[in-house]
Design a protein around this motif. Structure first.
Motif, PDB file in Angstrom:
ATOM      1  N   GLY A 233       0.783  -1.237   0.000  1.00  0.00           N
ATOM      2  CA  GLY A 233       0.000   0.000   0.000  1.00  0.00           C
ATOM      3  C   GLY A 233       0.810   1.279   0.000  1.00  0.00           C
ATOM      4  N   PRO A 234       1.893   1.383   0.780  1.00  0.00           N
ATOM      5  CA  PRO A 234       2.667   2.638   0.807  1.00  0.00           C
ATOM      6  C   PRO A 234       3.244   3.042  -0.536  1.00  0.00           C
ATOM      7  CG  PRO A 234       3.161   1.303   2.735  1.00  0.00           C
ATOM      8  CD  PRO A 234       2.324   0.444   1.818  1.00  0.00           C
ATOM      9  N   SER A 235       3.265   2.143  -1.525  1.00  0.00           N
ATOM     10  CA  SER A 235       3.763   2.514  -2.848  1.00  0.00           C
ATOM     11  C   SER A 235       2.745   3.332  -3.636  1.00  0.00           C
ATOM     12  CB  SER A 235       4.131   1.252  -3.638  1.00  0.00           C
ATOM     13  OG  SER A 235       2.970   0.463  -3.902  1.00  0.00           O
ATOM     14  N   HIS A 236       1.506   3.409  -3.164  1.00  0.00           N
ATOM     15  CA  HIS A 236       0.486   4.215  -3.827  1.00  0.00           C
ATOM     16  C   HIS A 236       0.751   5.699  -3.593  1.00  0.00           C
ATOM     17  CE1 HIS A 236      -2.701   1.246  -5.078  1.00  0.00           C
ATOM     18  NE2 HIS A 236      -1.945   0.473  -4.308  1.00  0.00           N
ATOM     19  N   HIS A 237       0.197   6.534  -4.481  1.00  0.00           N
ATOM     20  CA  HIS A 237       0.295   7.981  -4.275  1.00  0.00           C
ATOM     21  C   HIS A 237      -0.395   8.378  -2.972  1.00  0.00           C
ATOM     22  CE1 HIS A 237       0.950   7.677  -8.671  1.00  0.00           C
ATOM     23  NE2 HIS A 237       1.717   8.739  -8.496  1.00  0.00           N
ATOM     24  N   ILE A 238      -1.526   7.715  -2.681  1.00  0.00           N
ATOM     25  CA  ILE A 238      -2.275   7.968  -1.446  1.00  0.00           C
ATOM     26  C   ILE A 238      -2.339   6.659  -0.668  1.00  0.00           C
ATOM     27  CG2 ILE A 238      -4.485   8.678  -0.444  1.00  0.00           C
ATOM     28  CD1 ILE A 238      -5.038  10.153  -3.104  1.00  0.00           C
ATOM     29  N   PHE A 239      -1.959   6.697   0.589  1.00  0.00           N
ATOM     30  CA  PHE A 239      -2.073   5.525   1.467  1.00  0.00           C
ATOM     31  C   PHE A 239      -2.371   6.055   2.863  1.00  0.00           C
ATOM     32  CE2 PHE A 239      -0.280   2.417   4.469  1.00  0.00           C
ATOM     33  CZ  PHE A 239      -1.015   1.295   4.102  1.00  0.00           C
ATOM     34  N   GLU A 240      -3.626   5.877   3.304  1.00  0.00           N
ATOM     35  CA  GLU A 240      -4.056   6.410   4.593  1.00  0.00           C
ATOM     36  C   GLU A 240      -4.808   5.335   5.375  1.00  0.00           C
ATOM     37  OE1 GLU A 240      -4.802  10.994   2.982  1.00  0.00           O
ATOM     38  OE2 GLU A 240      -6.378   9.942   4.100  1.00  0.00           O
ATOM     39  N   ILE A 241      -4.596   5.326   6.695  1.00  0.00           N
ATOM     40  CA  ILE A 241      -5.300   4.406   7.580  1.00  0.00           C
ATOM     41  C   ILE A 241      -6.107   5.242   8.568  1.00  0.00           C
ATOM     42  CG2 ILE A 241      -5.100   2.483   9.194  1.00  0.00           C
ATOM     43  CD1 ILE A 241      -2.340   1.914   8.008  1.00  0.00           C
ATOM     44  N   TRP A 242      -7.387   4.912   8.713  1.00  0.00           N
ATOM     45  CA  TRP A 242      -8.294   5.678   9.571  1.00  0.00           C
ATOM     46  C   TRP A 242      -9.026   4.749  10.522  1.00  0.00           C
ATOM     47  CZ3 TRP A 242      -9.465  11.041   9.445  1.00  0.00           C
ATOM     48  CH2 TRP A 242      -8.736  11.759   8.497  1.00  0.00           C
ATOM     49  N   ARG A 243      -9.313   5.261  11.708  1.00  0.00           N
ATOM     50  CA  ARG A 243     -10.065   4.527  12.721  1.00  0.00           C
ATOM     51  C   ARG A 243     -11.406   5.211  12.927  1.00  0.00           C
ATOM     52  NH1 ARG A 243      -6.161   3.353  16.960  1.00  0.00           N
ATOM     53  NH2 ARG A 243      -5.598   1.840  15.342  1.00  0.00           N
ATOM     54  N   VAL A 244     -12.480   4.455  12.822  1.00  0.00           N
ATOM     55  CA  VAL A 244     -13.828   4.987  13.013  1.00  0.00           C
ATOM     56  C   VAL A 244     -14.094   5.122  14.510  1.00  0.00           C
ATOM     57  CG1 VAL A 244     -16.284   4.630  12.572  1.00  0.00           C
ATOM     58  CG2 VAL A 244     -14.584   3.906  10.878  1.00  0.00           C
ATOM     59  N   GLY A 245     -14.646   6.267  14.914  1.00  0.00           N
ATOM     60  CA  GLY A 245     -15.010   6.465  16.303  1.00  0.00           C
ATOM     61  C   GLY A 245     -16.209   5.635  16.696  1.00  0.00           C
ATOM     62  N   ASN A 246     -16.431   5.507  17.969  1.00  0.00           N
ATOM     63  CA  ASN A 246     -17.556   4.721  18.472  1.00  0.00           C
ATOM     64  C   ASN A 246     -18.838   5.544  18.332  1.00  0.00           C
ATOM     65  OD1 ASN A 246     -18.379   2.220  19.612  1.00  0.00           O
ATOM     66  ND2 ASN A 246     -18.743   3.255  21.565  1.00  0.00           N
ATOM     67  N   MET A 247     -19.242   5.717  17.051  1.00  0.00           N
ATOM     68  CA  MET A 247     -20.302   6.654  16.720  1.00  0.00           C
ATOM     69  C   MET A 247     -21.682   6.000  16.776  1.00  0.00           C
ATOM     70  SD  MET A 247     -18.152   9.011  16.257  1.00  0.00           S
ATOM     71  CE  MET A 247     -19.301  10.323  15.884  1.00  0.00           C
ATOM     72  N   ALA A 248     -22.678   6.840  17.013  1.00  0.00           N
ATOM     73  CA  ALA A 248     -24.087   6.446  16.899  1.00  0.00           C
ATOM     74  C   ALA A 248     -24.717   7.367  15.888  1.00  0.00           C
ATOM     75  CB  ALA A 248     -24.807   6.566  18.240  1.00  0.00           C
ATOM     76  N   ASP A 249     -25.538   6.810  14.993  1.00  0.00           N
ATOM     77  CA  ASP A 249     -26.084   7.614  13.909  1.00  0.00           C
ATOM     78  C   ASP A 249     -26.946   8.770  14.378  1.00  0.00           C
ATOM     79  OD1 ASP A 249     -25.024   6.807  11.584  1.00  0.00           O
ATOM     80  OD2 ASP A 249     -26.628   5.449  11.027  1.00  0.00           O
ATOM     81  N   GLN A 250     -27.876   8.510  15.273  1.00  0.00           N
ATOM     82  CA  GLN A 250     -28.889   9.504  15.611  1.00  0.00           C
ATOM     83  C   GLN A 250     -29.127   9.537  17.111  1.00  0.00           C
ATOM     84  OE1 GLN A 250     -29.988  11.468  13.376  1.00  0.00           O
ATOM     85  NE2 GLN A 250     -29.385  10.416  11.499  1.00  0.00           N
ATOM     86  N   PRO A 251     -29.677  10.639  17.640  1.00  0.00           N
ATOM     87  CA  PRO A 251     -30.044  10.656  19.046  1.00  0.00           C
ATOM     88  C   PRO A 251     -31.164   9.661  19.326  1.00  0.00           C
ATOM     89  CG  PRO A 251     -30.938  12.559  17.917  1.00  0.00           C
ATOM     90  CD  PRO A 251     -30.010  11.895  16.957  1.00  0.00           C
ATOM     91  N   THR A 252     -31.224   9.207  20.567  1.00  0.00           N
ATOM     92  CA  THR A 252     -32.264   8.255  20.948  1.00  0.00           C
ATOM     93  C   THR A 252     -33.641   8.897  20.893  1.00  0.00           C
ATOM     94  OG1 THR A 252     -30.722   7.132  22.398  1.00  0.00           O
ATOM     95  CG2 THR A 252     -33.062   6.707  22.763  1.00  0.00           C
TER      96      THR A 252
END
Length: 537
Positions: free
Chosen positions: A515-534
């Protein structure tokens, strides 16, 4: 630090390194609201959400739920939705025939059933008013009634059910795989977008590269991953006096090659070329110092210039370099960021509203086209600033387990551009659906998913610190300046993924070691999100 439980995925072999993950203890269980990304969009397929205005998705969904009136656990056969800011019209999610419109004695109150093709029925319950009669045909987006609280209900909301061959199914994943995610966004009444003027003949999915004609634009639109070039507005200037000129064959070939390289409509480059120099007929240096067929200022060209003909030189007066650099500049300026992004990118090219409208006028005169981007306007340039919010708590081990268990179960499925399952996917639809299984809605395309994370729903991590369930993005068929592929980290120790890789390889486990050989190589972590309020209903 707290070590989370083992990830034991039934019938799916996992390397030992995947089995233990560490996250910050105090915040591990915290669940946060998602940050909105994009605005209301027109419906672009057969299916659509049941509201035209914004809405919230209640925590009261499909499955065993505690009934707020009966005060006991019961099977809840649908998904509750609440329009914002107040009770609004309820519309049909797809074309069909009204099979029932009346009052129920079993708690639904006023409700409407619409029969669709393929044995599918949609049900809309607790309506304050019914506006259709039994037996009449309806179109997608046609008004059925008004949201209410009739029957067994504690407040205004819509109870949406999806029945397949008479059996209730969870509306959230069903709507998602049919291209109409229940994500709370306003959706206007619209029609399917079709056009033969696809971007440079690109037909590959989100992660595969191809030079062939590939899939039709209709297939692309099914996934919600394209939008038509916006129409020109007012004011206009040069286009009112100068009709579009014929394009020399050599110049048109350069427009098409550059457009294919950066996955944008060639007609947009032709619009700029016509506006600037009549496709090379007048290439003298302007009074401001702009040069070449696409009229670049030397300072700008130094920043965005590209070797268009791959001869080892980047020359401002070389037609191939000038045209290819214009494509690069538009992409870096956010041309794929929805219809507004097209206007903003053209405005960046020349700071004048009349210029934007002139170019769009010429682009449509040459055939218009589809921009391969997210119509919600959530796309952002691949090199945009921001690493998200590092203070976010990461996904809990239980959510990661569910996420990977579902994704891993799709191994062997086909890769099809624009497909939304259940047996075929492209890279971003697989990721989108995997997160929907744990209650997180994200945009449809890889680039928009990365922008969604950067806007506060996740944070970037350094290679070597990734964990199972993280997302990896890199460039592919959309050119070197745009994210075109996304995958889920499966085992960091062996640097393997679960992903929809390509047409030839389908869905499976692959390596990201290169992957690092690509022009773009990024790693992201999703937060412990909830879509909508209860929302309790």
């Amino acid at each position: 630090m707290i070590l989370l439980p083992l990830l034991l995925l039934a019938c799916i072999p996992i390397a030992a390194a995947l089995l233990v993950m560490a996250v910050a203890g105090p915040a591990a269980g915290e669940q946060l609201r998602t940050v909105a990304c994009g605005t209301g969009i027109p419906a672009t397929g057969e299916w659509r959400p049941p509201f035209t205005q914004p809405y919230t998705v209640s925590r009261r969904g499909f499955g065993r739920e505690f009934h707020p009136i009966h005060l006991r656990w019961e099977q809840h056969s649908g998904q509750d939705l609440v329009s914002q800011p107040g009770p609004g019209p309820v519309v049909a999610i797809g074309p069909g025939r009204v099979a029932f419109a009346g009052v129920s004695r079993n708690g639904y109150g006023n409700y409407v059933d619409v029969e669709h093709a393929g044995g599918v029925t949609s049900r809309y319950a607790h309506l304050a008013r019914i506006d259709v009669r039994q037996g009449r045909p309806v179109t997608a987006g046609e008004r059925l009634g008004v949201e209410g609280s009739t029957g067994t209900s504690t407040g205004n909301h819509l109870h949406l059910e999806i029945l397949v061959a008479g059996v209730a199914t969870d509306p959230v994943p069903w709507m998602l795989v049919h291209g109409a995610p229940l994500n709370g966004q306003a959706v206007t009444v619209g029609t399917t977008v079709t056009s033969a003027a696809a971007a440079g003949g690109i037909g590959a999915g989100d992660g595969a590269a191809t030079g062939g004609a590939g899939d039709s634009v209709d297939t692309v639109m099914e996934g919600g991953i394209g939008f038509e070039l916006p129409a020109p507005g007012n004011p206009r200037q040069a286009s009112l006096r100068n009709p579009p000129l014929p394009i020399p064959a050599k110049v048109k070939a350069l427009y098409q090659a550059a457009a294919a390289r950066y996955a944008i409509p060639w007609t947009l480059l032709a619009g700029i070329g016509m506006e600037e120099t009549g496709h090379g007929r007048t290439t003298a240096t302007s009074s401001a110092g702009a040069q070449g067929l696409m009229q670049f200022l030397p300072a700008t060209f130094a920043a965005v210039g590209v070797d268009g003909d791959r001869n080892g030189l980047v020359d401002i007066r070389n037609d191939a370099d000038s045209i290819t650099s214009a494509a690069n500049y538009l992409v870096r300026s956010g041309v794929t960021d929805g219809p507004d992004g097209v206007a903003k990118a053209l405005y960046a090219y020349n700071h004048a509203s009349w210029y934007v409208n002139d170019v769009l006028h010429y682009a449509h005169a040459y055939g218009g086209g589809i921009v391969l981007g997210d119509p919600t306007g959530c796309d952002a340039p691949a090199n945009n600033d921001g690493g998200g919010d590092p203070a976010l708590p990461p996904l809990t081990s239980d959510r990661v387990r569910q996420l990977l268990q579902w994704a891993g179960s799709q191994t062997g499925d086909a890769y099809v551009m624009g497909a939304n399952g259940p047996d075929a996917w492209d890279c971003s639809s697989l990721v989108q659906t995997a997160f929907a299984r744990i209650g997180i809605s994200m945009p449809r395309t890889a680039g928009a998913q990365r922008a969604w994370l950067a806007k506060g729903n996740g944070f970037r991590v350094q290679p070597g610190t990734e964990r199972p369930g993280d997302l990896i993005f890199w460039d592919s068929y959309l050119g070197p300046s745009r994210i075109g592929h996304v995958m889920l980290v499966w085992d960091p120790a062996t640097r393997t993924t679960i992903e929809a890789r390509s047409r030839s390889l389908g869905v499976g486990h692959f390596s990201y070691a290169a992957g690092p050989s690509h022009h773009i190589f990024e790693i992201w972590r999703v937060g412990n999100m909830a879509d909508q309020p209860t929302v309790t209903r």
